[in-house]
Design an enzyme around this catalytic site. Sequence first.
Site, PDB file in Angstrom:
ATOM      1  N   ASP A 137       0.897  -1.253  -0.184  1.00  0.00           N
ATOM      2  CA  ASP A 137      -0.151   0.147   0.029  1.00  0.00           C
ATOM      3  C   ASP A 137       0.771   1.151  -0.144  1.00  0.00           C
ATOM      4  OD1 ASP A 137      -2.356   1.296  -0.011  1.00  0.00           O
ATOM      5  OD2 ASP A 137      -3.167   0.108   1.589  1.00  0.00           O
ATOM      6  N   GLY A 161      -3.336   4.645  -8.435  1.00  0.00           N
ATOM      7  CA  GLY A 161      -3.188   5.448  -9.549  1.00  0.00           C
ATOM      8  C   GLY A 161      -2.590   7.023  -9.305  1.00  0.00           C
ATOM      9  N   ASP A 163     -10.293   3.726  -3.357  1.00  0.00           N
ATOM     10  CA  ASP A 163     -10.825   2.599  -2.829  1.00  0.00           C
ATOM     11  C   ASP A 163     -12.177   2.773  -3.792  1.00  0.00           C
ATOM     12  OD1 ASP A 163      -8.629   2.064  -1.483  1.00  0.00           O
ATOM     13  OD2 ASP A 163      -9.306   2.431   0.757  1.00  0.00           O
TER      14      ASP A 163
END
Length: 560
Positions: free
Chosen positions: A182, A223, A243
Amino acid sequence: MNIERRRRGRGFLGRAMAIGIAVLSLAVAQSSTAAGRPSTSAPVPSVAAATPPMGWASWNTYAAAINADAIRTQVDAIVAGGLKSAGYQYVDIDEGWWQGTRDAAGDITVDSADWPGGMGAVVDYIHSKGLKAGIYTDAGRDGCGYYYPTGRPAAPGSGSEGHYDQDFLQFSRWGFDLVKVDWCGGDHEGLDARSTYQAISDSIGRATASTGRPLLLSICDWGRQAPWNWAPGMSTLWRDSDDLIIWGQSPSMDHVLANFDAAMHPDAQSPGHYNDPDMLVVGLPGFTAAQNRTHMSLWAISGAPLLAGNNIATMSGTPSRARQPEVLAIDQDALGRQGVKVAEDQEGRQVYSKVLAGSGRRAVVALNRTDSAGVIDVRFADLGLADTAAVRDVWGATDLGSMTTSYRVTVPAHQAVLLTVAGAEKPGAGTRVAAVTGQQSGRCLDIDNHATANGTQAQLWDCNGQDNQRWTRTAGQQFTVYGGTKCLDAMNAGTTAGTPVVIWDCNGQRNQQWSVNSDGTIRGAQSGLCLDASQAGTANGTKLILWTCGAGDNQLWHLN
């Protein structure tokens, strides 16, 4: 989607543990008593994913409140519910397995009450069922649990920055097959995503060389730094958007559509490398059966990873949708292509086409984004097929027969129809070309100074092979550039001589469709006019326009 929406989503986490979305998250876990212990189960072969990964991820059902019992419950349900036999392989442990603790040697430690026997033990259980195991960490010093509520106290130090080699080697020794990395810490620290993830990919390579167990890498910078431009060279999948749902709220078709759009980077995708629009929300409370079908159809036409996020042990009605073999076959097609928009005759009523393995085979989504039911024409020419083709309703598993020229279907508001179409390939469709060269000038179709702004006029320039001269001829008769994000376009849908030829966001409209003809001309499908070097110019910077087709060499082109 923007970062603020994602941040607010994390803020709602503690309220709604019952909501589940499949975020492709892979959580790193460890035993405080068996740090670095190799998994004792027989190794599950792990190779570069030839098709988009399928499986289940923990985040949206459990948030950070996960433990070994929860994972085992879901593993058993995946097997018993037939998802394993349908191809769902990965069980991804997301955020919350680790609270940032390390031992004196710097190795990750976990709570032995939550993970009896350590992380190697839960990997052993997953592997014993013939499934693969995924883990999660952050690229920065502190993971998402430090910045956003997750159902546990803030967890400083739960990222891998400064410990890349150590952590990825430990994950591999535990037996994990995939790791999601992440970007919460990386984002807050202002790190450069490309160089950071390259360092992570290199570290994973060293871990694999040491243990012999490959780790698939899932990049998750949402992105933010255009991963589709660089992630294919270092990872299996990469997130293209924020998300999919805000934690604490029901799933929304608006968010599904936004993530579907954001993941449209077809030139980045190939077997083993996939755009990731985020995990499925199929089966979550608040989504209807029709919405589930539409969502699955969009992910399948995209060739997206299919990571369920609902509670498999308590779901009802989801198995038939999640296991529909023809839908999964479209997603898992061996060519690894991403579907692209090939038509939009009326705003919001769109046709997407995905080229499938085998000559003349397409998967097609007719998508109605409007507020009322409407007719959508699926023209076979737009799919790159000849006039006659056989059409099949995928969800209904019904052959609709052989059609001529097109198939017309009425699509309910905010829904999609998923089809397969089989016919003969139309010559010249779906061709990748390196350059479009003018016969008279010897110069290439070029976008000045690598500009990406809508309305930038195309020109002639010395051929150099750079990205502003690399064109793809799609099955929808478009010429795309910059990885499929921009299309050659007749400005303002002009049909008169002198209309500028520009680049514009690809939209599938007729002013972005071009026929490539045996006489060397390239004609606009809407206007019938020819691509022309204005005033028969041959110099660098000569602008390209539409003009009445004639005999001049300034209208003749070679596709190289």
